[in-house]
Write an enzyme that holds these catalytic residues in place. Structure first.
Site, PDB file in Angstrom:
ATOM      1  N   ASP A   1       0.735  -1.296  -0.043  1.00 19.86           N
ATOM      2  CA  ASP A   1      -0.015  -0.087  -0.182  1.00 19.86           C
ATOM      3  C   ASP A   1       0.796   1.319  -0.059  1.00 19.86           C
ATOM      4  O   ASP A   1       2.334   1.200   0.498  1.00 19.86           O
ATOM      5  CB  ASP A   1      -0.953   0.099   1.148  1.00 19.86           C
ATOM      6  CG  ASP A   1      -2.251   0.714   1.095  1.00 19.86           C
ATOM      7  OD1 ASP A   1      -2.503   1.652  -0.258  1.00 19.86           O
ATOM      8  OD2 ASP A   1      -3.093   0.307   1.733  1.00 19.86           O
TER       9      ASP A   1
ATOM     10  N   ASP B   1     -10.544   1.960  -3.780  1.00 19.48           N
ATOM     11  CA  ASP B   1     -11.066   1.695  -2.579  1.00 19.48           C
ATOM     12  C   ASP B   1     -12.704   1.863  -2.590  1.00 19.48           C
ATOM     13  O   ASP B   1     -13.181   1.238  -1.669  1.00 19.48           O
ATOM     14  CB  ASP B   1     -10.789   2.665  -1.332  1.00 19.48           C
ATOM     15  CG  ASP B   1      -9.323   2.443  -0.900  1.00 19.48           C
ATOM     16  OD1 ASP B   1      -8.773   1.174  -1.258  1.00 19.48           O
ATOM     17  OD2 ASP B   1      -8.762   3.018  -0.120  1.00 19.48           O
TER      18      ASP B   1
HETATM   19  C1  DGJ Z   1      -5.995   1.856   1.906  1.00 21.20           C
HETATM   20  C2  DGJ Z   1      -6.324   0.487   0.932  1.00 21.20           C
HETATM   21  O1  DGJ Z   1      -6.606   0.991  -0.235  1.00 21.20           O
HETATM   22  C3  DGJ Z   1      -7.319  -0.242   1.987  1.00 21.20           C
HETATM   23  O2  DGJ Z   1      -7.661  -1.211   0.956  1.00 21.20           O
HETATM   24  C4  DGJ Z   1      -6.799  -0.687   3.045  1.00 21.20           C
HETATM   25  O3  DGJ Z   1      -5.478  -1.674   2.751  1.00 21.20           O
HETATM   26  C5  DGJ Z   1      -6.298   0.400   4.022  1.00 21.20           C
HETATM   27  N1  DGJ Z   1      -5.370   1.353   3.171  1.00 21.20           N
HETATM   28  C6  DGJ Z   1      -5.518   0.148   5.053  1.00 21.20           C
HETATM   29  O4  DGJ Z   1      -4.957   0.986   6.063  1.00 21.20           O
END
Ligand code: DGJ
Length: 745
Positions: free
Chosen positions: A483, A553
């Site tokens: 991430d 997301d």
């Molecule tokens: C952002 C990601 O896109 C989510 O899926 C998740 O992993 C969160 N970060 C976790 O902090």
């Protein structure tokens, strides 16, 4: 030499003899010819011909880029064009392959530099060339300034997509400072009816498709935020005629392989010539080359088709699968994944994760992933980032018992990491407050309560590599969700001289790639997902080192139809992860059926991210049957040929896609109705890409077809007569599979 494991970016860098991906062997290229009589170079690949030549002034000039020409067709001679008016010196608007800023030019240069002695003039003239199995290398230079530029061309024989990059070398005895460095420029024939399509968006609303006419003047697509970004994605398509038809029309398209700040500058000049220049973003850019030093650019890939934007996307998809992805040309299919983020957020613990794993396995899930919250003091997004040690309150015996449990359930195990970031409230920051991007004694802005580690520093690079290497060595992990959750701010590097600090834009990304490459080498079974708070880091650079990406997301299945559609213009469904999450959706509170959620997610790599411990037995049964059905179609969906049949853009009520298996044995149709339209019937769907004379039997995974639809019919029938689906009410959906009948005809 295992040529099948080589990406095109690796081939180019390998031939340039640079670091990063250079260790990989070269990829075979399409034939490239040099005509010594006319001083022209010609590439014939896929359905295209690309040609350029050396003009009387020694300048490299684009001659042709379009449909394949006959082998004996002339591609023309390069000549300096006449001056248009007294204002423009001769050669001001020459469509140069790679222009230095100097001499008469008024077009956007690829390379602009200044020297310690005050000179800012750079004219790049042809010196020599080399063609071998790996591609074409053309050396340009400015003899007086003692600067050499090596242009590299590699062409994919199947898709006709060409990869171009440059290496800048300073052979002078003085320092040369690069102010602007592109990978390549692509020149289109003069015309007044071009229009540009590009991708734009923001968090939870990524991948919007925008189209605008090209008129005299410039358009910049770019990121200034240190990473790829989602305001623009480094992809473009230009169509001639303004029709934007999925299956007809002249389309030039391309994408940049770079995960840092980037720029694609599209300029239509006074002669109506269009020039697309792409590379490092010149904003806040400065890169000093000491005598004897060089800099390699990213690779700028581009292609052409006569068959519309749909075919442009399919060419990109095929190219990515076969030439970009680390496991290409036959990357593994994406396993059905469960991720606990939306179920538990930071409240992860061993017993609950075990329960989730048991439930996931019972649904047919193949990979179990713990998201954020398993490490350090990570109970919220306010602390712990940077401390990559297992939180012993949550996992008293480390991760091993859970990993063993997951493996015992016949699933692979994955873990979330965000290695480039640090919370101020972390042991790492307390020990190394100087490791973040910052300007001396200036504010350090926070984003999501975190700062960006300066990966350009070798000690930071080593820390990140060692932390991840240790994690992967000590734990039997098959997958990292990598991430990256904030933009850069205050991109200073106080530990180096002021005039060296802006190298951070290049060195950071080179070190990121280096870490990923070395991790892959040391842990060959580990797959990586590129996630950036959604789709903020999707580009052909990071895709050369990762196996899948997280487009957004936003998991609302209706919003996802547009997001996934936009994504598909540039990138293959083979890497596009899509999760079924809870209803109402956490982003927009929209309610939707489990059927609609599954069918929307089955358009890519299927994942489940809901709290499955709360699902009813009926929901479990629904999920189980979709997961099973998905496994029977995923090769087609992920790696087949994608046809966009009904566009969900601009919040349209309908959406339909069709994927056709590479061997033609299967087609999968997904159709969605976001909102019922009075008493109107759903549009008849005409399939594409089938073999007209083969016979195909249909079966519905979900939804109904019109009474009287034949069980078996020819490809011609399904394409010309079409199929009517029984979609009427809000959030209705259908999935229909067409299997070629044994023996075909
Ligand atoms: C952002 C990601 O896109 C989510 O899926 C998740 O992993 C969160 N970060 C976790 O902090």
């Amino acid at each position: 030499m295992n040529q099948t494991k080589t990406s095109m970016a690796a081939a180019i860098l390998a031939l340039l003899g640079t670091s990063g991906l250079a260790a990989k062997p070269a990829t075979p290229t399409a034939p490239i010819h040099y005509d010594a009589d006319h001083k022209t170079f010609r590439i014939d690949a896929g359905k295209i011909t690309y040609a350029f030549g050396v003009n009387d002034d020694g300048i490299l000039q684009t001659l042709y880029w379009g449909s394949r020409l006959a082998p004996d067709d002339a591609v023309g001679n390069a000549t300096p064009p006449k001056s248009r008016s007294a204002f423009d010196a001769i050669g001001a608007n020459t469509p140069q392959e790679y222009a230095g800023w100097g001499g008469p030019i008024t077009v956007m240069p690829d390379l602009k530099a200044h020297f310690a002695d005050g000179n800012r003039d750079l004219i790049l003239r042809y010196q020599n060339y080399k063609i071998d199995d790996g591609g074409l290398q053309v050396t340009l230079g400015d003899k007086a300034a003692k600067v050499t530029v090596i242009l590299r061309y590699v062409a994919d024989p199947a898709t006709g997509i060409i990869g171009r990059s440059a290496r800048i070398e300073n052979h002078a005895t003085q320092v040369m400072t690069l102010d602007r460095v592109a990978a390549a420029s692509w020149n289109l024939p003069a015309a007044t009816d071009y229009s540009l399509r590009y991708l734009t968006g923001t968090w939870a609303a990524e991948w919007h498709v925008r189209t605008r006419p090209l008129t005299p003047g410039a358009t910049d697509l770019e990121s200034r935020r240190g990473s790829t970004g989602d305001e623009n994605n480094p992809w473009f398509a230009i169509e001639r005629g303004g029709h934007w038809n999925e299956s007809q029309g002249h389309v030039w398209f391309g994408a940049l392989g770079w995960s840092g700040s980037w720029n694609i500058h599209i300029d239509q000049d006074v002669l109506n010539q269009v020039r697309i220049t792409g590379g490092f973003n010149p904003f806040d850019f400065s890169y000093r080359l000491q005598p004897g030093e060089g800099l390699d650019t990213p690779v700028f890939y581009a292609g052409y088709t006569d068959d519309g934007i749909g075919e442009a996307s399919r060419l990109m998809h095929r190219f990515e699968i076969t030439r970009i992805l680390p496991e290409g040309p036959k990357p593994k299919l994406r396993p059905v994944l469960y991720n606990s983020w939306e179920a538990t957020e930071f409240k992860v613990n061993e017993p609950e994760q075990e329960r989730l794993a048991e439930k996931a396995a019972s649904l047919g899930v193949e990979r179990f992933v713990i998201d954020d919250g398993w490490f350090g003091a990570r109970n919220s997004d306010k602390a712990g980032l940077g401390d990559w040690v297992v939180n012993r309150e949550k996992f008293p015996n480390g991760l091993k018992p859970l990993i063993d449990k997951v493996h015992g359930l016949k699933m692979s195990f994955g873990l979330w990491v965000e290695p480039e970031m640090v919370n101020p409230d972390s042991d790492l920051y307390r020990q190394h407050p100087d490791w973040v991007l910052n300007f001396q004694d200036r504010q350090r802005s926070l984003g999501r309560n975190q700062m960006v580690l300066n990966l350009a520093r070798q000690d930071v690079r080593d820390y990140v590599f060692n932390a991840l290497d240790k994690l992967l060595t000590e734990n039997d992990i098959q997958f990292l969700k990598w991430d990256y959750n904030r933009n850069w701010s205050e991109p200073g590097w106080p530990q180096v001289a002021p005039e060296e600090q802006q190298k951070v834009y290049v060195t950071y990304v080179q070190n990121l790639y280096d870490i990923m490459r070395r991790l892959r080498e040391r842990h060959p079974g580990v797959e990586i997902e590129s996630c950036s708070g959604g789709g903020g880091r999707v580009d052909l650079g990071i895709m050369g080192l990762t196996d899948e990406v997280w487009p957004s997301d936003n998991t609302d299945p209706s919003d996802r139809l547009s997001i996934q559609d936009g994504f598909s213009y540039a990138y293959t469904p083979a890497v596009m992860m899509a999760w079924v999450t809870g209803s109402p959706n956490w982003v927009n509170k929209r309610n939707s059926s489990l059927d609609f959620r599954f069918l929307s997610s089955m358009q890519g790599g299927l994942g489940i991210g809901a709290n499955i411990l709360e699902w009813t037995p009926a929901e479990d049964a629904t999920a189980r049957s979709y997961v099973e059905a998905y496994k029977g179609i995923r090769a087609t969906v992920q790696q087949g040929l994608l046809y966009r049949l009904l566009s969900p853009q601009e919040r349209a009520p309908y959406s339909a896609t069709e994927s056709v298996a590479a061997d033609g044995s299967q087609a999968v149709l997904f159709a969605f109705l976001r909102q019922g339209q009075e008493a109107q019937a759903y549009p008849t769907i005409h399939l594409q890409g089938l073999d007209a004379s083969s016979r195909y039997r249909y079966r519905a995974i979900h939804g109904t077809v019109a009474p009287g639809t034949p069980a078996v019919a020819s490809g011609a029938y399904w394409m010309s007569h079409g199929i009517d689906l029984g979609l009427h009410s809000d959030f209705d959906a259908a999935a229909v599979v067409f299997d070629r009948v044994n023996g075909g005809r």
